[in-house]
Design an enzyme around this catalytic site. Structure first.
Site, mmCIF file in Angstrom:
data_model
loop_
_atom_site.group_PDB
_atom_site.id
_atom_site.type_symbol
_atom_site.label_atom_id
_atom_site.label_comp_id
_atom_site.label_asym_id
_atom_site.label_seq_id
_atom_site.Cartn_x
_atom_site.Cartn_y
_atom_site.Cartn_z
ATOM 1 N N HIS A 7 29.366 17.095 -30.363
ATOM 2 C CA HIS A 7 27.961 17.504 -30.239
ATOM 3 C C HIS A 7 27.426 17.204 -28.847
ATOM 4 O O HIS A 7 28.017 16.435 -28.095
ATOM 5 C CB HIS A 7 27.070 16.834 -31.288
ATOM 6 C CG HIS A 7 27.009 15.330 -31.209
ATOM 7 N ND1 HIS A 7 27.901 14.518 -31.871
ATOM 8 C CD2 HIS A 7 26.173 14.494 -30.554
ATOM 9 C CE1 HIS A 7 27.604 13.247 -31.620
ATOM 10 N NE2 HIS A 7 26.570 13.205 -30.816
ATOM 11 N N HIS A 79 23.474 12.824 -24.093
ATOM 12 C CA HIS A 79 24.920 12.556 -24.039
ATOM 13 C C HIS A 79 25.703 13.704 -24.635
ATOM 14 O O HIS A 79 25.148 14.565 -25.327
ATOM 15 C CB HIS A 79 25.281 11.238 -24.740
ATOM 16 C CG HIS A 79 25.017 11.202 -26.226
ATOM 17 N ND1 HIS A 79 23.835 10.741 -26.771
ATOM 18 C CD2 HIS A 79 25.784 11.557 -27.289
ATOM 19 C CE1 HIS A 79 23.897 10.806 -28.088
ATOM 20 N NE2 HIS A 79 25.075 11.310 -28.438
ATOM 21 N N GLU A 130 29.820 9.863 -25.433
ATOM 22 C CA GLU A 130 30.079 9.196 -26.714
ATOM 23 C C GLU A 130 31.448 9.648 -27.182
ATOM 24 O O GLU A 130 31.778 10.840 -27.073
ATOM 25 C CB GLU A 130 28.996 9.628 -27.734
ATOM 26 C CG GLU A 130 29.193 9.031 -29.126
ATOM 27 C CD GLU A 130 28.108 9.474 -30.112
ATOM 28 O OE1 GLU A 130 27.469 10.527 -29.900
ATOM 29 O OE2 GLU A 130 27.905 8.750 -31.112
HETATM 30 CO CO CO Z 1 25.732 11.348 -30.451
#
Ligand code: CO
Length: 134
Positions: A7, A79, A130
């Site tokens: 994502h 992120h 991440e």
């Molecule tokens: Co995230």
């Protein structure tokens, strides 16, 4: 080592407006909002088929993304999340190459109930990364 883009997270000042923008203006499939108090955000997932965008609005006074929003009042990209098969192996490999893992380096349970780690943006082209074990 990294796999799919899981994502892209975008911090927004107004989740309702951001949801309408993605649903109505961009014509995306948008899921209902859900509160993640343990992460200090309310999230709306935008399903894109090959990946997803997460619209995140601060939840609670202690939300870790409030600082980001005060620096970026219109919101902004926060992120990107890449999938890894073994998060501890990924961490060890990154550390060995000199990359900084944020926090104490122990994976935490992320917004999808899976172990995650964050990497220092200064080591990765100014982008907070991440890693999520899938
Ligand atoms: Co995230």
């Amino acid at each position: 080592m990294i796999g799919k883009l899981n994502h892209v997270a975008i911090i927004v000042p107004d989740l309702e407006k951001a949801t309408a923008l993605y649903r109505d203006t961009l014509g995306a499939k948008v899921l209902p909002p859900h509160a993640l108090p343990e992460h200090g955000v309310t999230a709306v997932f935008v399903e894109l088929g090959n990946t997803r965008v997460e619209l995140l609005e601060p939840l609670g006074a202690e939300s870790p993304v409030r600082g980001f929003l005060s620096r970026n009042p219109d919101g902004g990209m926060h992120h990107v999340c890449y999938e890894v098969a073994d998060i501890k192996a990924a961490r060890d490999r990154l550390r060995a190459s000199g990359a900084r893992v944020l926090g104490d380096g122990e994976p935490r349970i992320g917004a999808h109930g899976k172990p995650v780690l964050f990497l220092h943006p200064k080591d990765f082209c100014g982008t907070l990364i991440e890693l999520e074990e899938v």
